[in-house]
Design a protein around this motif. Structure first.
Motif, PDB file in Angstrom:
ATOM      1  N   LEU A  80       8.457 -46.333 -36.129  1.00  0.00           N
ATOM      2  CA  LEU A  80       8.673 -45.020 -35.550  1.00  0.00           C
ATOM      3  C   LEU A  80       8.860 -45.133 -34.037  1.00  0.00           C
ATOM      4  CD1 LEU A  80       5.841 -43.147 -37.487  1.00  0.00           C
ATOM      5  CD2 LEU A  80       8.296 -43.115 -38.022  1.00  0.00           C
ATOM      6  N   LEU A  81       9.376 -44.073 -33.453  1.00  0.00           N
ATOM      7  CA  LEU A  81       9.632 -44.037 -32.016  1.00  0.00           C
ATOM      8  C   LEU A  81       8.603 -43.149 -31.324  1.00  0.00           C
ATOM      9  CD1 LEU A  81      11.566 -44.628 -29.584  1.00  0.00           C
ATOM     10  CD2 LEU A  81      12.804 -42.540 -30.235  1.00  0.00           C
ATOM     11  N   GLU A  82       7.928 -43.705 -30.330  1.00  0.00           N
ATOM     12  CA  GLU A  82       7.015 -42.915 -29.511  1.00  0.00           C
ATOM     13  C   GLU A  82       7.751 -42.433 -28.270  1.00  0.00           C
ATOM     14  OE1 GLU A  82       2.872 -43.388 -26.948  1.00  0.00           O
ATOM     15  OE2 GLU A  82       3.220 -44.682 -28.682  1.00  0.00           O
ATOM     16  N   VAL A  83       7.650 -41.132 -28.015  1.00  0.00           N
ATOM     17  CA  VAL A  83       8.319 -40.509 -26.876  1.00  0.00           C
ATOM     18  C   VAL A  83       7.242 -39.931 -25.969  1.00  0.00           C
ATOM     19  CG1 VAL A  83      10.052 -38.823 -26.151  1.00  0.00           C
ATOM     20  CG2 VAL A  83      10.221 -39.892 -28.423  1.00  0.00           C
ATOM     21  N   CYS A  84       7.175 -40.452 -24.753  1.00  0.00           N
ATOM     22  CA  CYS A  84       6.132 -40.044 -23.806  1.00  0.00           C
ATOM     23  C   CYS A  84       6.810 -39.377 -22.612  1.00  0.00           C
ATOM     24  CB  CYS A  84       5.327 -41.261 -23.378  1.00  0.00           C
ATOM     25  SG  CYS A  84       4.005 -40.905 -22.207  1.00  0.00           S
ATOM     26  N   VAL A  85       6.548 -38.073 -22.408  1.00  0.00           N
ATOM     27  CA  VAL A  85       7.265 -37.293 -21.403  1.00  0.00           C
ATOM     28  C   VAL A  85       6.319 -36.843 -20.295  1.00  0.00           C
ATOM     29  CG1 VAL A  85       8.775 -35.312 -21.013  1.00  0.00           C
ATOM     30  CG2 VAL A  85       8.771 -36.457 -23.249  1.00  0.00           C
ATOM     31  N   LYS A  86       6.764 -37.041 -19.058  1.00  0.00           N
ATOM     32  CA  LYS A  86       6.055 -36.515 -17.894  1.00  0.00           C
ATOM     33  C   LYS A  86       6.828 -35.311 -17.380  1.00  0.00           C
ATOM     34  CE  LYS A  86       4.253 -37.707 -13.302  1.00  0.00           C
ATOM     35  NZ  LYS A  86       4.174 -38.773 -12.266  1.00  0.00           N
ATOM     36  N   TYR A  87       6.207 -34.124 -17.510  1.00  0.00           N
ATOM     37  CA  TYR A  87       6.812 -32.894 -17.016  1.00  0.00           C
ATOM     38  C   TYR A  87       6.281 -32.589 -15.615  1.00  0.00           C
ATOM     39  CZ  TYR A  87       8.302 -31.871 -21.831  1.00  0.00           C
ATOM     40  OH  TYR A  87       8.881 -31.913 -23.078  1.00  0.00           O
ATOM     41  N   ALA A  88       7.100 -31.934 -14.807  1.00  0.00           N
ATOM     42  CA  ALA A  88       6.697 -31.613 -13.437  1.00  0.00           C
ATOM     43  C   ALA A  88       5.543 -30.620 -13.402  1.00  0.00           C
ATOM     44  CB  ALA A  88       7.890 -31.059 -12.660  1.00  0.00           C
ATOM     45  N   ASP A  89       5.446 -29.760 -14.428  1.00  0.00           N
ATOM     46  CA  ASP A  89       4.424 -28.714 -14.430  1.00  0.00           C
ATOM     47  C   ASP A  89       3.187 -29.075 -15.237  1.00  0.00           C
ATOM     48  OD1 ASP A  89       5.515 -28.667 -16.935  1.00  0.00           O
ATOM     49  OD2 ASP A  89       5.959 -26.510 -16.965  1.00  0.00           O
ATOM     50  N   CYS A  90       3.048 -30.342 -15.618  1.00  0.00           N
ATOM     51  CA  CYS A  90       1.916 -30.746 -16.462  1.00  0.00           C
ATOM     52  C   CYS A  90       1.329 -32.065 -15.953  1.00  0.00           C
ATOM     53  CB  CYS A  90       2.377 -30.878 -17.904  1.00  0.00           C
ATOM     54  SG  CYS A  90       1.048 -31.311 -19.054  1.00  0.00           S
ATOM     55  N   PRO A  91       0.028 -32.106 -15.630  1.00  0.00           N
ATOM     56  CA  PRO A  91      -0.563 -33.338 -15.096  1.00  0.00           C
ATOM     57  C   PRO A  91      -0.657 -34.469 -16.127  1.00  0.00           C
ATOM     58  CG  PRO A  91      -2.263 -31.687 -15.478  1.00  0.00           C
ATOM     59  CD  PRO A  91      -0.953 -31.008 -15.695  1.00  0.00           C
ATOM     60  N   LYS A  92      -0.721 -34.118 -17.413  1.00  0.00           N
ATOM     61  CA  LYS A  92      -0.838 -35.134 -18.458  1.00  0.00           C
ATOM     62  C   LYS A  92       0.507 -35.328 -19.152  1.00  0.00           C
ATOM     63  CE  LYS A  92      -5.736 -34.375 -19.545  1.00  0.00           C
ATOM     64  NZ  LYS A  92      -6.720 -34.079 -20.628  1.00  0.00           N
ATOM     65  N   ARG A  93       0.759 -36.550 -19.545  1.00  0.00           N
ATOM     66  CA  ARG A  93       1.978 -36.847 -20.283  1.00  0.00           C
ATOM     67  C   ARG A  93       1.881 -36.265 -21.696  1.00  0.00           C
ATOM     68  NH1 ARG A  93       5.298 -40.969 -18.056  1.00  0.00           N
ATOM     69  NH2 ARG A  93       4.444 -41.794 -16.116  1.00  0.00           N
ATOM     70  N   VAL A  94       3.011 -35.809 -22.203  1.00  0.00           N
ATOM     71  CA  VAL A  94       3.078 -35.222 -23.536  1.00  0.00           C
ATOM     72  C   VAL A  94       3.721 -36.240 -24.476  1.00  0.00           C
ATOM     73  CG1 VAL A  94       3.947 -33.313 -24.935  1.00  0.00           C
ATOM     74  CG2 VAL A  94       3.296 -32.920 -22.540  1.00  0.00           C
ATOM     75  N   HIS A  95       3.092 -36.465 -25.631  1.00  0.00           N
ATOM     76  CA  HIS A  95       3.558 -37.485 -26.572  1.00  0.00           C
ATOM     77  C   HIS A  95       4.184 -36.835 -27.806  1.00  0.00           C
ATOM     78  CE1 HIS A  95       1.572 -41.003 -24.623  1.00  0.00           C
ATOM     79  NE2 HIS A  95       0.798 -40.044 -24.149  1.00  0.00           N
ATOM     80  N   TYR A  96       5.324 -37.368 -28.213  1.00  0.00           N
ATOM     81  CA  TYR A  96       5.998 -36.955 -29.431  1.00  0.00           C
ATOM     82  C   TYR A  96       6.242 -38.195 -30.287  1.00  0.00           C
ATOM     83  CZ  TYR A  96       7.190 -32.991 -26.357  1.00  0.00           C
ATOM     84  OH  TYR A  96       7.148 -31.934 -25.475  1.00  0.00           O
ATOM     85  N   LEU A  97       6.542 -37.968 -31.560  1.00  0.00           N
ATOM     86  CA  LEU A  97       6.804 -39.058 -32.494  1.00  0.00           C
ATOM     87  C   LEU A  97       8.101 -38.745 -33.241  1.00  0.00           C
ATOM     88  CD1 LEU A  97       5.213 -41.661 -33.223  1.00  0.00           C
ATOM     89  CD2 LEU A  97       4.286 -40.419 -35.180  1.00  0.00           C
ATOM     90  N   ALA A  98       8.997 -39.732 -33.325  1.00  0.00           N
ATOM     91  CA  ALA A  98      10.282 -39.524 -33.990  1.00  0.00           C
ATOM     92  C   ALA A  98      10.470 -40.528 -35.111  1.00  0.00           C
ATOM     93  CB  ALA A  98      11.438 -39.639 -32.994  1.00  0.00           C
ATOM     94  N   LEU A  99      11.007 -40.051 -36.221  1.00  0.00           N
ATOM     95  CA  LEU A  99      11.388 -40.931 -37.323  1.00  0.00           C
ATOM     96  C   LEU A  99      12.803 -41.456 -37.122  1.00  0.00           C
ATOM     97  CD1 LEU A  99      11.042 -42.212 -40.115  1.00  0.00           C
ATOM     98  CD2 LEU A  99      11.613 -39.991 -41.131  1.00  0.00           C
ATOM     99  N   ASN A 100      13.706 -40.616 -36.641  1.00  0.00           N
ATOM    100  CA  ASN A 100      15.102 -41.004 -36.467  1.00  0.00           C
ATOM    101  C   ASN A 100      15.467 -41.315 -35.021  1.00  0.00           C
ATOM    102  OD1 ASN A 100      15.824 -40.954 -39.131  1.00  0.00           O
ATOM    103  ND2 ASN A 100      16.884 -38.987 -39.049  1.00  0.00           N
ATOM    104  N   GLU A 101      15.418 -40.287 -34.167  1.00  0.00           N
ATOM    105  CA  GLU A 101      15.878 -40.493 -32.804  1.00  0.00           C
ATOM    106  C   GLU A 101      15.380 -39.406 -31.871  1.00  0.00           C
ATOM    107  OE1 GLU A 101      17.871 -37.516 -34.490  1.00  0.00           O
ATOM    108  OE2 GLU A 101      18.784 -39.418 -35.098  1.00  0.00           O
TER     109      GLU A 101
END
Length: 268
Positions: free
Chosen positions: A102-123
């Motif tokens: 699986l693909l782990e997607v870790c996003v740093k948003y300008a308005d959020c101090p903590k990174r947000v994690h998502y999980l993808a099966l395809n893309e």
């Protein structure tokens, strides 16, 4: 065995769901939508993706089975008329499974101090709505290129057969736990240059996107999309989690690719 049935709203899928529920009740299976051992997805690949995300917090405890009620799905092994055979297979279950990365997607948003994690099966893709997207691309922490174009797609090996393939990316066997980057309409001229070719990236060389700041980006994770947030950075890597499919009659990968895109009938 505890079983959950996850079906789309189509009439045929709902009919199959009712037939399965009846068979499971007759055979003394336990229907449990909250903590199942096996999740049966009825529909197509889109339904399987929805089931995956619905149960993504329990991936280490469940196995999936796909039943397709329309055209052949890439993740679905059983036809809707094979309900009885499926139930018999579940009765003789020995816990075998085949798993995919699986693909782990870790996003740093300008308005959020903590990174947000998502999980993808395809893309996962990153696109810009109003104008050309400009994004610095890092491989393993080192700057590789500055991309200009409509967007970028990062796929898993099994996801390489989905959107990635339509972008001209390679089809990758899931035994190779790698990532793939495919460009979406890149700009290449005397001023702006990208590699302009899909890239297969080793799992230890994580991928990082640092887009030029703006809130008009669209981030997609499989069929989910996220809008109107200022993205500072996105990191992609192979997840420690995996998706598991029950191995009752699970097709080999290349057989699955052949049936999905070429077919079994020879043409003169």
């Amino acid at each position: 065995m505890k079983v959950a049935i996850f079906a789309n709203d189509g009439k045929q899928s709902q009919n199959v769901k009712q037939r399965l529920e009846k068979r499971f009740t007759e055979r003394h299976f336990v229907l449990d939508d909250k903590e199942p051992d096996v999740v049966i997805s009825i529909g197509g690949d889109g339904t399987l993706l929805s089931a995956f995300h619905h149960y993504e917090n329990r991936l280490d405890k469940i196995r999936f089975v796909g039943v397709h009620t329309g055209h052949l799905g890439f993740y679905t092994d059983w036809r809707d008329e094979e309900v009885d055979d499926l139930v018999i297979s579940l009765e003789s279950d020995n816990g075998q499974s085949v798993s995919y990365p699986l693909l782990e997607v870790c996003v740093k948003y300008a308005d959020c101090p903590k990174r947000v994690h998502y999980l993808a099966l395809n893309e996962s893709t990153l696109k810009r709505i109003s104008s050309t997207m400009t994004t610095d691309v890092y491989l393993g922490g080192e700057l590789f290129e500055r991309f200009r174009g409509d967007g970028l797609c990062v796929s898993t090996p099994t996801g390489s057969t989905a959107y990635n393939k339509s972008l001209g990316g390679a089809v990758v066997h899931p035994n190779l736990e790698v990532l793939q980057i495919a460009e979406i309409s890149s700009i290449n001229n005397r001023v702006f240059r990208t590699l302009s070719s899909p890239m297969i990236v080793a799992p230890n060389d994580w991928i990082t996107f640092r887009p030029m700041r703006g809130s008009d980006f669209v981030l997609t994770v499989d069929s989910d999309s996220y809008h109107n947030r200022d993205i500072v950075e996105i990191q992609y890597k192979i997840s420690k989690k995996r998706i598991h499919f029950a191995k009752y009659r699970h097709m080999h990968f290349w057989q699955r690719v052949q049936e999905a895109f070429i077919g079994t009938e020879n043409e003169d």
